[in-house]
Design an enzyme around this catalytic site. Sequence first.
Site, PDB file in Angstrom:
ATOM      1  N   ASP A  35      29.273  60.012  87.358  1.00 26.69           N
ATOM      2  CA  ASP A  35      28.064  59.480  87.994  1.00 26.69           C
ATOM      3  C   ASP A  35      28.146  59.613  89.514  1.00 26.69           C
ATOM      4  OD1 ASP A  35      27.272  58.833  85.462  1.00 26.69           O
ATOM      5  OD2 ASP A  35      27.673  56.684  85.650  1.00 26.69           O
ATOM      6  N   VAL A  37      29.871  61.899  91.095  1.00 27.76           N
ATOM      7  CA  VAL A  37      29.729  63.327  91.384  1.00 27.76           C
ATOM      8  C   VAL A  37      28.255  63.721  91.370  1.00 27.76           C
ATOM      9  CG1 VAL A  37      30.250  65.652  90.548  1.00 27.76           C
ATOM     10  CG2 VAL A  37      32.016  63.882  90.491  1.00 27.76           C
ATOM     11  N   ASP A  72      26.081  69.897  89.495  1.00 28.79           N
ATOM     12  CA  ASP A  72      25.373  69.694  88.241  1.00 28.79           C
ATOM     13  C   ASP A  72      26.260  70.072  87.061  1.00 28.79           C
ATOM     14  OD1 ASP A  72      22.951  68.867  86.982  1.00 28.79           O
ATOM     15  OD2 ASP A  72      22.579  70.964  86.445  1.00 28.79           O
ATOM     16  N   ASP A  75      29.896  67.469  87.271  1.00 28.59           N
ATOM     17  CA  ASP A  75      29.888  66.127  86.696  1.00 28.59           C
ATOM     18  C   ASP A  75      30.291  66.155  85.226  1.00 28.59           C
ATOM     19  OD1 ASP A  75      27.590  67.240  85.643  1.00 28.59           O
ATOM     20  OD2 ASP A  75      26.223  65.763  86.483  1.00 28.59           O
ATOM     21  N   GLY A  76      29.875  67.206  84.509  1.00 24.61           N
ATOM     22  CA  GLY A  76      30.279  67.329  83.110  1.00 24.61           C
ATOM     23  C   GLY A  76      31.769  67.570  82.964  1.00 24.61           C
ATOM     24  N   SER A  87      27.902  60.038  79.016  1.00 20.82           N
ATOM     25  CA  SER A  87      27.319  58.836  78.428  1.00 20.82           C
ATOM     26  C   SER A  87      25.812  58.947  78.455  1.00 20.82           C
ATOM     27  CB  SER A  87      27.759  57.602  79.213  1.00 20.82           C
ATOM     28  OG  SER A  87      27.242  57.662  80.542  1.00 20.82           O
ATOM     29  N   ASP A  98      18.199  65.127  89.136  1.00 20.85           N
ATOM     30  CA  ASP A  98      17.798  66.530  89.205  1.00 20.85           C
ATOM     31  C   ASP A  98      16.390  66.659  89.759  1.00 20.85           C
ATOM     32  OD1 ASP A  98      20.168  67.532  88.266  1.00 20.85           O
ATOM     33  OD2 ASP A  98      19.445  67.932  86.228  1.00 20.85           O
TER      34      ASP A  98
END
Length: 207
Positions: A35, A37, A72, A75-76, A87, A98
Amino acid sequence: MAYDRTAMLKLLRPAMTRILTPLGRALAGRGIGPDAVTAIGTLGTVISALLFFPLGRLTVGALVITVFVLFDLLDGVVARLGGNGGSTWGAFLDSTLDRVADAAIFAGLILYFISRDDTLMAAVTLVCLVAGAVVSYAKARAEGLGLTADVGLAERPERLVVALVAACLAGLGVPYVLAGGMWLLAAASLVTVGQRVWHVYTQTRER
């Protein structure tokens, strides 16, 4: 829940994940979550777009924004290395921010055109901003109704690539590329809105 990605990002993910994994591991090791990031990437994009583009520093702005757009994907990576895999809240935050980042990019370009008294191109870029938001909203609303809207000519990655590449090249002195990119994006985004509306309509007719 895993973070949702469009087709282009899914194709790029394996290569980008390998590149970003060392940085993601370092961030996760310092207790920085996905979050944070996401928020950093969005804040960096907003500041860069609204600082560099209105001043006419298109190439620098496009390159800096590209770095933050990679958050983008980062974060994953951080979510996976942190052990929670993302989550529901993270997916919501990611999608919401975004929209903020996209709006800042096109707002910065609008201010750039206004600073040069180019009202027509400011209006065309405004169409890009609004139509892009409607494209995203149409998908979210359809999914909220139990339908799908994963169709369209210009999804988020395509819009970002066209806008940032056009801005970068314009900053290097390539003539007409930014105006051409904005006209292309405006048309493609409007077509995508139509495609998604029609796709949802056909699903409702089949029920």
